[in-house]
Design a protein around this motif. Structure first.
Motif, mmCIF file in Angstrom:
data_model
loop_
_atom_site.group_PDB
_atom_site.id
_atom_site.type_symbol
_atom_site.label_atom_id
_atom_site.label_comp_id
_atom_site.label_asym_id
_atom_site.label_seq_id
_atom_site.Cartn_x
_atom_site.Cartn_y
_atom_site.Cartn_z
ATOM 1 N N ALA A 159 -99.893 0.881 -5.100
ATOM 2 C CA ALA A 159 -98.760 0.358 -4.544
ATOM 3 C C ALA A 159 -98.739 1.305 -3.514
ATOM 4 O O ALA A 159 -97.612 0.115 -2.832
ATOM 5 N N VAL A 160 -97.854 1.925 -3.312
ATOM 6 C CA VAL A 160 -96.757 2.310 -2.331
ATOM 7 C C VAL A 160 -97.528 1.994 -0.577
ATOM 8 O O VAL A 160 -97.225 2.746 -0.105
ATOM 9 N N VAL A 161 -99.035 2.990 -1.021
ATOM 10 C CA VAL A 161 -100.629 2.813 -0.213
ATOM 11 C C VAL A 161 -100.528 1.330 0.507
ATOM 12 O O VAL A 161 -100.278 1.298 1.586
ATOM 13 N N LEU A 162 -100.580 0.321 -0.227
ATOM 14 C CA LEU A 162 -100.077 -0.907 -0.458
ATOM 15 C C LEU A 162 -98.896 -1.462 1.212
ATOM 16 O O LEU A 162 -99.222 -2.293 1.395
ATOM 17 N N ALA A 163 -98.079 -1.077 0.775
ATOM 18 C CA ALA A 163 -96.729 -1.004 1.518
ATOM 19 C C ALA A 163 -96.658 -0.404 2.748
ATOM 20 O O ALA A 163 -96.741 -1.126 3.844
ATOM 21 N N LEU A 164 -96.973 1.055 2.292
ATOM 22 C CA LEU A 164 -97.140 1.686 3.897
ATOM 23 C C LEU A 164 -98.536 0.904 4.861
ATOM 24 O O LEU A 164 -97.492 0.692 5.928
ATOM 25 N N VAL A 165 -99.268 0.192 4.706
ATOM 26 C CA VAL A 165 -100.502 0.671 4.873
ATOM 27 C C VAL A 165 -100.159 -1.037 5.848
ATOM 28 O O VAL A 165 -100.249 -1.938 7.114
ATOM 29 N N ARG A 166 -99.181 -2.295 5.302
ATOM 30 C CA ARG A 166 -98.026 -3.159 5.606
ATOM 31 C C ARG A 166 -97.084 -2.667 6.989
ATOM 32 O O ARG A 166 -96.319 -3.721 7.296
ATOM 33 N N ARG A 167 -97.274 -1.567 6.429
ATOM 34 C CA ARG A 167 -95.857 -1.100 7.448
ATOM 35 C C ARG A 167 -94.319 -1.889 6.565
ATOM 36 O O ARG A 167 -93.348 -1.966 7.688
ATOM 37 N N ARG A 168 -93.946 -1.497 5.267
ATOM 38 C CA ARG A 168 -93.372 -2.085 4.527
ATOM 39 C C ARG A 168 -92.698 -0.636 4.295
ATOM 40 O O ARG A 168 -92.743 -0.616 2.805
ATOM 41 N N TRP A 169 -91.718 -0.234 4.713
ATOM 42 C CA TRP A 169 -91.122 1.197 4.154
ATOM 43 C C TRP A 169 -90.576 1.349 3.689
ATOM 44 O O TRP A 169 -90.790 1.682 2.400
ATOM 45 N N TRP A 170 -89.372 0.889 3.431
ATOM 46 C CA TRP A 170 -88.927 0.546 2.496
ATOM 47 C C TRP A 170 -89.433 -0.041 1.449
ATOM 48 O O TRP A 170 -88.895 0.483 -0.322
ATOM 49 N N LEU A 171 -89.816 -1.310 1.531
ATOM 50 C CA LEU A 171 -90.556 -1.649 -0.098
ATOM 51 C C LEU A 171 -91.387 -0.853 -0.550
ATOM 52 O O LEU A 171 -91.308 -0.762 -2.035
#
Length: 300
Positions: A91-103
């Motif tokens: 889940a965290v990698v998905l958010a980071l790949v989308r460049r959503r750091w706070w997400l």
């Protein structure tokens, strides 16, 4: 005449503004889930009648347990500390790949917060009065840790994935969570109220995460998925309504109420507990899907 909306570039995500009313609604959902958690404990743990119905469901799980356990044991075997770590990392990698750091940080807070809350509630805050003459009558088992793990992982993925994927993730997550919760009933690891409480803990944390989300959690204005969201939510809510109605009748019959089904006993209570778990899980997944979609839509 040129359409200005087609020629102007989309606002940077940092410049997008969240809408106020969805956040207020999400906070209200978090409060309602917390209240429902208290009511579940107060009804099924602190009263003799509630404990009796819950215990009947636990005892009724012994019927046909051998074959059902062959299906339930592998499901419960998946839920572990390693599983939580891997699912959280995805889940965290998905958010980071989308460049959503706070997400990514929000996902961590949701999953960790929900699981810590369950452990603190179970072992520190909540108690279980010994109102029945059964073994370990005073040992509190609410909320269910396995159910919390499954539901929190599903909620974390729902928050992390893009808008168009959320309806699919909500339906799949509901199925996985319900299967895990029902499996704990089959194995007589938990009573129905324990499982329901675990789902409500995650719903409260999920809604709170959506209410306090940063601009990083907002979708692009042109992202779609409205029809799929409505279809998935409707499917989940209809399933929750049907299973919930039968569950109330079965539990009412087991409790000897006038409005319950004209049957009683452990098997009726067990089936009522299973359907009750399914109903709450489906309703919670539909609610979190709608909350996430509403709070992720930026103001125009």
């Amino acid at each position: 005449m040129t359409d200005v909306s087609l020629t102007q570039p989309a606002l940077p995500r940092a410049a997008q503004r969240p809408r106020t009313w969805p956040r207020v609604a999400a906070a209200a959902v978090a409060l309602l889930a917390t209240w429902a958690l208290y009511v579940t404990w107060d009804t099924f743990v602190r009263t003799g009648s509630g404990q009796s119905v819950d215990q009947l469901a636990l005892d009724g799980a012994a019927r046909g347990q051998g074959r059902l356990w062959e299906l339930a044991e592998p499901v419960l075997g998946v839920v572990s500390t390693t599983f939580v770590g891997l699912a959280l990392a995805v889940a965290v990698v998905l958010a980071l790949v989308r460049r959503r750091w706070w997400l990514a940080a929000q996902v961590v807070v949701l999953v960790v917060g929900a699981n810590l809350t369950t452990q603190v509630l179970k072992y520190v805050v909540l108690d279980r009065p010994a109102l029945l003459d059964v073994p370990r009558a005073d040992v509190n088992t609410l909320p269910s840790g396995h159910t919390t793990v499954a539901a929190s992982v599903a909620a974390g993925l729902l928050v992390a994935v893009p808008r168009r994927w959320r309806p699919v993730v909500a339906v799949a997550g509901a199925g996985f969570t319900a299967a895990t919760g029902v499996s704990t009933l089959v194995g007589q690891w938990h009573r129905p109220s324990d499982v329901v409480a675990g789902v409500l803990v995650v719903l409260a944390w999920g809604a709170l995460t959506c209410a306090l989300g940063s601009p990083s959690s907002l979708d692009r204005p042109q992202d779609g998925g409205t029809a799929a969201t409505a279809g998935a939510a409707a499917l989940l809510l209809v399933g929750a309504a049907v299973s919930g109605a039968v569950a109330l009748g079965a539990l009412g019959g087991a409790g000897g109420t006038a409005w319950g089904l004209p049957t009683g006993g452990g098997l009726t209570a067990y089936m009522g507990g299973v359907l009750g778990v399914v109903a709450v899980t489906l309703a919670a997944s539909a609610t979190l899907l709608l909350v996430r979609q509403a709070t992720a839509r930026p103001a125009t």
